[in-house]
Design an enzyme around this catalytic site. Structure first.
Site, PDB file in Angstrom:
ATOM      1  N   GLN A 128       4.892  64.315  41.852  1.00  0.00           N
ATOM      2  CA  GLN A 128       3.540  63.855  41.344  1.00  0.00           C
ATOM      3  C   GLN A 128       2.595  63.727  42.502  1.00  0.00           C
ATOM      4  OE1 GLN A 128       3.521  59.331  40.879  1.00  0.00           O
ATOM      5  NE2 GLN A 128       2.401  59.698  39.047  1.00  0.00           N
ATOM      6  N   SER A 180      -1.793  60.576  44.512  1.00  0.00           N
ATOM      7  CA  SER A 180      -2.418  59.509  45.542  1.00  0.00           C
ATOM      8  C   SER A 180      -2.923  60.396  46.593  1.00  0.00           C
ATOM      9  CB  SER A 180      -1.342  58.786  45.943  1.00  0.00           C
ATOM     10  OG  SER A 180      -0.555  57.908  45.019  1.00  0.00           O
ATOM     11  N   SER A 225       6.418  61.776  46.696  1.00  0.00           N
ATOM     12  CA  SER A 225       7.808  61.686  46.545  1.00  0.00           C
ATOM     13  C   SER A 225       8.519  63.034  46.270  1.00  0.00           C
ATOM     14  CB  SER A 225       8.438  60.675  45.676  1.00  0.00           C
ATOM     15  OG  SER A 225       7.731  59.469  45.696  1.00  0.00           O
ATOM     16  N   GLU A 264       5.832  56.428  33.828  1.00  0.00           N
ATOM     17  CA  GLU A 264       6.302  56.243  35.059  1.00  0.00           C
ATOM     18  C   GLU A 264       6.828  54.883  35.332  1.00  0.00           C
ATOM     19  OE1 GLU A 264       3.501  56.595  38.419  1.00  0.00           O
ATOM     20  OE2 GLU A 264       5.151  56.870  39.865  1.00  0.00           O
ATOM     21  N   GLU A 278      -0.169  43.976  42.151  1.00  0.00           N
ATOM     22  CA  GLU A 278      -1.633  43.423  41.864  1.00  0.00           C
ATOM     23  C   GLU A 278      -2.218  44.083  40.824  1.00  0.00           C
ATOM     24  OE1 GLU A 278      -0.435  44.186  44.991  1.00  0.00           O
ATOM     25  OE2 GLU A 278       0.075  42.148  45.739  1.00  0.00           O
TER      26      GLU A 278
HETATM   27  C1  LIG Z   1       8.079  54.571  47.899  1.00  0.00           C
HETATM   28  C2  LIG Z   1       6.774  55.232  47.236  1.00  0.00           C
HETATM   29  C3  LIG Z   1       6.757  56.409  46.580  1.00  0.00           C
HETATM   30  C4  LIG Z   1       5.595  56.962  46.204  1.00  0.00           C
HETATM   31  N1  LIG Z   1       5.563  58.164  45.503  1.00  0.00           N
HETATM   32  C5  LIG Z   1       4.314  58.495  45.061  1.00  0.00           C
HETATM   33  C6  LIG Z   1       4.281  59.911  44.373  1.00  0.00           C
HETATM   34  O1  LIG Z   1       5.545  60.583  44.189  1.00  0.00           O
HETATM   35  N2  LIG Z   1       2.868  60.505  44.009  1.00  0.00           N
HETATM   36  C7  LIG Z   1       1.963  59.698  44.177  1.00  0.00           C
HETATM   37  O2  LIG Z   1       0.900  60.234  44.117  1.00  0.00           O
HETATM   38  N3  LIG Z   1       2.117  58.598  45.031  1.00  0.00           N
HETATM   39  C8  LIG Z   1       3.103  57.928  45.335  1.00  0.00           C
HETATM   40  N4  LIG Z   1       2.992  56.839  45.756  1.00  0.00           N
HETATM   41  C9  LIG Z   1       1.799  55.918  46.316  1.00  0.00           C
HETATM   42  C10 LIG Z   1       1.840  54.777  45.408  1.00  0.00           C
HETATM   43  O3  LIG Z   1       1.207  55.157  44.044  1.00  0.00           O
HETATM   44  C11 LIG Z   1       0.228  54.099  46.016  1.00  0.00           C
HETATM   45  O4  LIG Z   1       0.815  53.824  47.292  1.00  0.00           O
HETATM   46  C12 LIG Z   1      -0.163  53.012  45.302  1.00  0.00           C
HETATM   47  O5  LIG Z   1      -0.725  53.542  44.214  1.00  0.00           O
HETATM   48  C13 LIG Z   1      -1.229  52.071  46.362  1.00  0.00           C
HETATM   49  O6  LIG Z   1      -2.052  52.768  46.748  1.00  0.00           O
HETATM   50  P1  LIG Z   1      -2.608  52.953  48.354  1.00  0.00           P
HETATM   51  O7  LIG Z   1      -1.208  52.877  48.807  1.00  0.00           O
HETATM   52  O8  LIG Z   1      -3.687  53.526  48.609  1.00  0.00           O
HETATM   53  O9  LIG Z   1      -3.025  51.461  48.319  1.00  0.00           O
HETATM   54  P2  LIG Z   1      -4.370  50.608  48.192  1.00  0.00           P
HETATM   55  O10 LIG Z   1      -4.424  51.100  46.822  1.00  0.00           O
HETATM   56  O11 LIG Z   1      -5.152  50.897  49.119  1.00  0.00           O
HETATM   57  O12 LIG Z   1      -3.847  49.266  48.020  1.00  0.00           O
HETATM   58  C14 LIG Z   1      -4.008  48.313  49.233  1.00  0.00           C
HETATM   59  C15 LIG Z   1      -3.519  46.695  48.795  1.00  0.00           C
HETATM   60  O13 LIG Z   1      -4.823  46.438  47.991  1.00  0.00           O
HETATM   61  C16 LIG Z   1      -4.364  45.919  46.803  1.00  0.00           C
HETATM   62  N5  LIG Z   1      -5.375  46.278  45.972  1.00  0.00           N
HETATM   63  C17 LIG Z   1      -6.056  47.306  45.932  1.00  0.00           C
HETATM   64  N6  LIG Z   1      -6.966  47.271  44.739  1.00  0.00           N
HETATM   65  C18 LIG Z   1      -6.961  46.187  44.284  1.00  0.00           C
HETATM   66  C19 LIG Z   1      -7.452  45.612  43.228  1.00  0.00           C
HETATM   67  N7  LIG Z   1      -8.426  46.017  42.547  1.00  0.00           N
HETATM   68  N8  LIG Z   1      -7.280  44.137  43.022  1.00  0.00           N
HETATM   69  C20 LIG Z   1      -6.235  43.613  43.529  1.00  0.00           C
HETATM   70  N9  LIG Z   1      -5.450  44.065  44.636  1.00  0.00           N
HETATM   71  C21 LIG Z   1      -5.985  45.495  44.993  1.00  0.00           C
HETATM   72  C22 LIG Z   1      -3.016  46.704  46.560  1.00  0.00           C
HETATM   73  O14 LIG Z   1      -2.126  46.007  45.488  1.00  0.00           O
HETATM   74  C23 LIG Z   1      -2.383  46.679  47.710  1.00  0.00           C
HETATM   75  O15 LIG Z   1      -1.769  45.476  48.101  1.00  0.00           O
HETATM   76  C24 LIG Z   1       4.273  56.237  46.318  1.00  0.00           C
HETATM   77  C25 LIG Z   1       4.362  55.010  47.071  1.00  0.00           C
HETATM   78  C26 LIG Z   1       5.314  54.474  47.650  1.00  0.00           C
HETATM   79  C27 LIG Z   1       5.507  53.254  48.266  1.00  0.00           C
END
Ligand SMILES: Cc1cc2nc3c(=O)[nH]c(=O)nc-3n(C[C@H](O)[C@H](O)[C@H](O)COP(=O)(O)OP(=O)(O)OC[C@H]3O[C@@H](n4cnc5c(N)ncnc54)[C@H](O)[C@@H]3O)c2cc1C
Length: 318
Positions: free
Chosen positions: A31, A34, A72, A155, A288
C-alpha cells in the site's frame, strides 16, 4: 484491502488480470499511501502523477515522481496501491488519482526501514520517473480519494475484524500463559485477564458482523471501531502477558536485521508481541483519527473544523 478496491473500482480487464494471483498469494501487494508529509492527513499526498503523452516508442500513460514511507512488505510486493496527485490546483481531496503501481517498473526503489522490533517489515519507496500505462488507473482521474476510502475502510476491517475462533488470537496466548504459570497468578492479574477476555469476545463478535457487511460491499465506518478496539486490546493483552511471565517474558528472539515475509504476532516471543503491538494503534489509521471517524460518522457528533477543504492543494502550507 486490494481485492475489494479492485472489485469495486477496477475495469473488467484489471479484475481479470489481478484478482486471481492476489487470491492465491502468487502476487503480493503493498500500500503506497503514507508519505513523509502525509500520514493521518492522507489527502495531502505530494507524489505527482503527470500525463505522459507517449510517442517515441512509448505508450501514453502517466509519469510518477515522489516518495512513500512505512510501506509494509514492499520488498515482497509485485503490485502497489498508489495514491498520487494529478491536479495540485484543486483542493486536496479532489486532485488525487488512484493507480496500481508495477513494483518491478524502472524507477521504483525500495529501501528497508528498521523498526522497534529490530526488523524491517516496512520500507521507504522512492518513485522516480516511473511510467505507468493508463489502464493501471483505478477509478476516474480526480476520484482517487473515493477509491482510497474503499481501501481504508477495508483495511480497518482486515486488521481489526480478522476471523478468530473463541479464545483465539492474543487473548488465547494470554490465557495459555495464565494456565501454564500458576506460580505467577495474583487476584489482580486474574481480574485483568477476565476483563480482557470479555473485551476480546466483544471485539471478535463485532468483527464478524463488520466482515459480513464488508463482504456485502460496504464495511461502513463501524470498521474503525473494531480496529480501534482491536489495537487497544492487543496492546493491553501483550502487556499483561509480560507481567504474567515476569523476567521470562523479556526474552527476545534476536534484534538482528530481518526482512519478514509477513507479520506473525502469535508465533513469536512475548517480547516481540509487546513491541510489535505498539504499531497497532498507528497502522491503518491512528486511534486518534479513528475516534474522530466514530464521533462524526457513527455517533453523528459535530465534525472537526477543516479550514483547508476548499483551498487549492498547492496553496496549503506544507
Ligand atoms: C507497522 C506499520 C505499518 C504500516 N504500513 C503502512 C503501509 O503499508 N502503507 C502505508 O501507506 N502506510 C503504512 N503505515 C503508516 C501509517 O498509516 C501512518 O503511520 C499513520 O497513518 C499515521 O501517520 P504518520 O505516521 O504520518 O503520523 P502523523 O499523522 O504525523 O500523526 C502523529 C500523531 O499525531 C496524531 N494526530 C495527527 N492528526 C491528528 C488529528 N487531526 N487529531 C488528533 N490527533 C492527530 C496522530 O494520531 C499521531 O499520534 C504503517 C505504519 C505502521 C506503524
Amino acid at each position: 484491502m486490494a481485492a475489494p478496491t479492485i472489485v469495486r473500482h477496477g475495469s473488467p480487464a484489471l479484475r481479470e488480470r489481478l484478482l486471481r494471483p492476489l487470491w492465491t498469494g502468487e502476487e503480493i501487494w503493498c500500500q503506497l499511501f503514507s508519505e513523509p508529509g502525509a500520514g493521518s492527513d492522507l489527502a495531502s499526498v505530494a507524489t505527482r502523477a503527470v500525463r505522459d503523452p507517449g510517442g517515441g516508442g512509448r505508450t501514453a500513460g502517466w509519469i510518477i515522481d515522489g516518495q512513500k514511507v512505512w510501506t509494509s512488505l514492499a520488498h515482497r510486493a509485485r503490485w502497489g496501491l498508489l495514491l498520487a496527485r494529478t491536479d495540485p490546483d484543486l483542493p486536496k481531496h479532489r486532485g488525487l488519482t488512484y493507480f496500481v503501481c508495477d513494483m518491478t517498473a524502472p524507477g521504483v526503489e525500495v529501501r528497508p526501514l528498521r523498526q522497534l522490533t529490530g526488523e524491517a517489515e516496512f520500507n521507504e519507496v522512492f518513485l522516480t520517473d516511473v511510467r505507468l500505462p493508463d489502464d493501471l488507473r483505478l477509478g476516474d482521474v480526480g476520484q482517487g480519494w473515493q477509491v482510497a476510502r474503499t481501501t481504508l475502510m477495508n483495511e480497518r476491517v482486515a486488521i481489526g475484524g480478522r476471523p478468530t475462533p473463541r479464545e483465539g488470537g492474543m487473548i488465547g496466548v494470554l490465557a495459555r500463559a495464565w494456565r501454564e504459570r500458576p506460580d505467577r497468578r495474583t487476584p489482580g492479574l486474574h481480574d485483568e485477564l477476565l476483563r480482557l477476555w470479555v473485551r476480546a469476545e466483544a471485539v471478535r463478535l463485532t468483527g464478524l458482523l463488520v466482515r459480513q457487511r464488508a463482504a456485502a460491499g460496504d464495511p461502513g465506518p463501524e470498521g474503525s471501531a473494531v480496529k480501534l478496539s482491536y489495537a487497544a486490546l492487543t496492546q493491553a493483552a501483550s502487556g499483561l502477558e509480560l507481567e504474567l511471565l515476569g523476567a521470562d517474558g523479556l526474552r527476545y528472539d534476536g534484534w538482528h536485521m530481518r526482512r519478514p515475509d509477513r507479520v506473525d504476532m502469535l508465533g513469536r516471543t512475548p517480547g516481540y508481541r509487546y513491541l510489535r503491538a505498539r504499531g497497532n494503534s498507528i497502522e491503518g489509521g491512528t486511534s486518534e483519527i479513528l475516534r474522530d471517524i466514530i464521533a462524526e460518522r457513527v455517533l453523528g457528533l459535530p465534525a472537526v473544523p477543516r479550514a483547508d477543504r476548499n483551498t487549492a492543494w498547492k496553496d496549503l502550507p506544507r
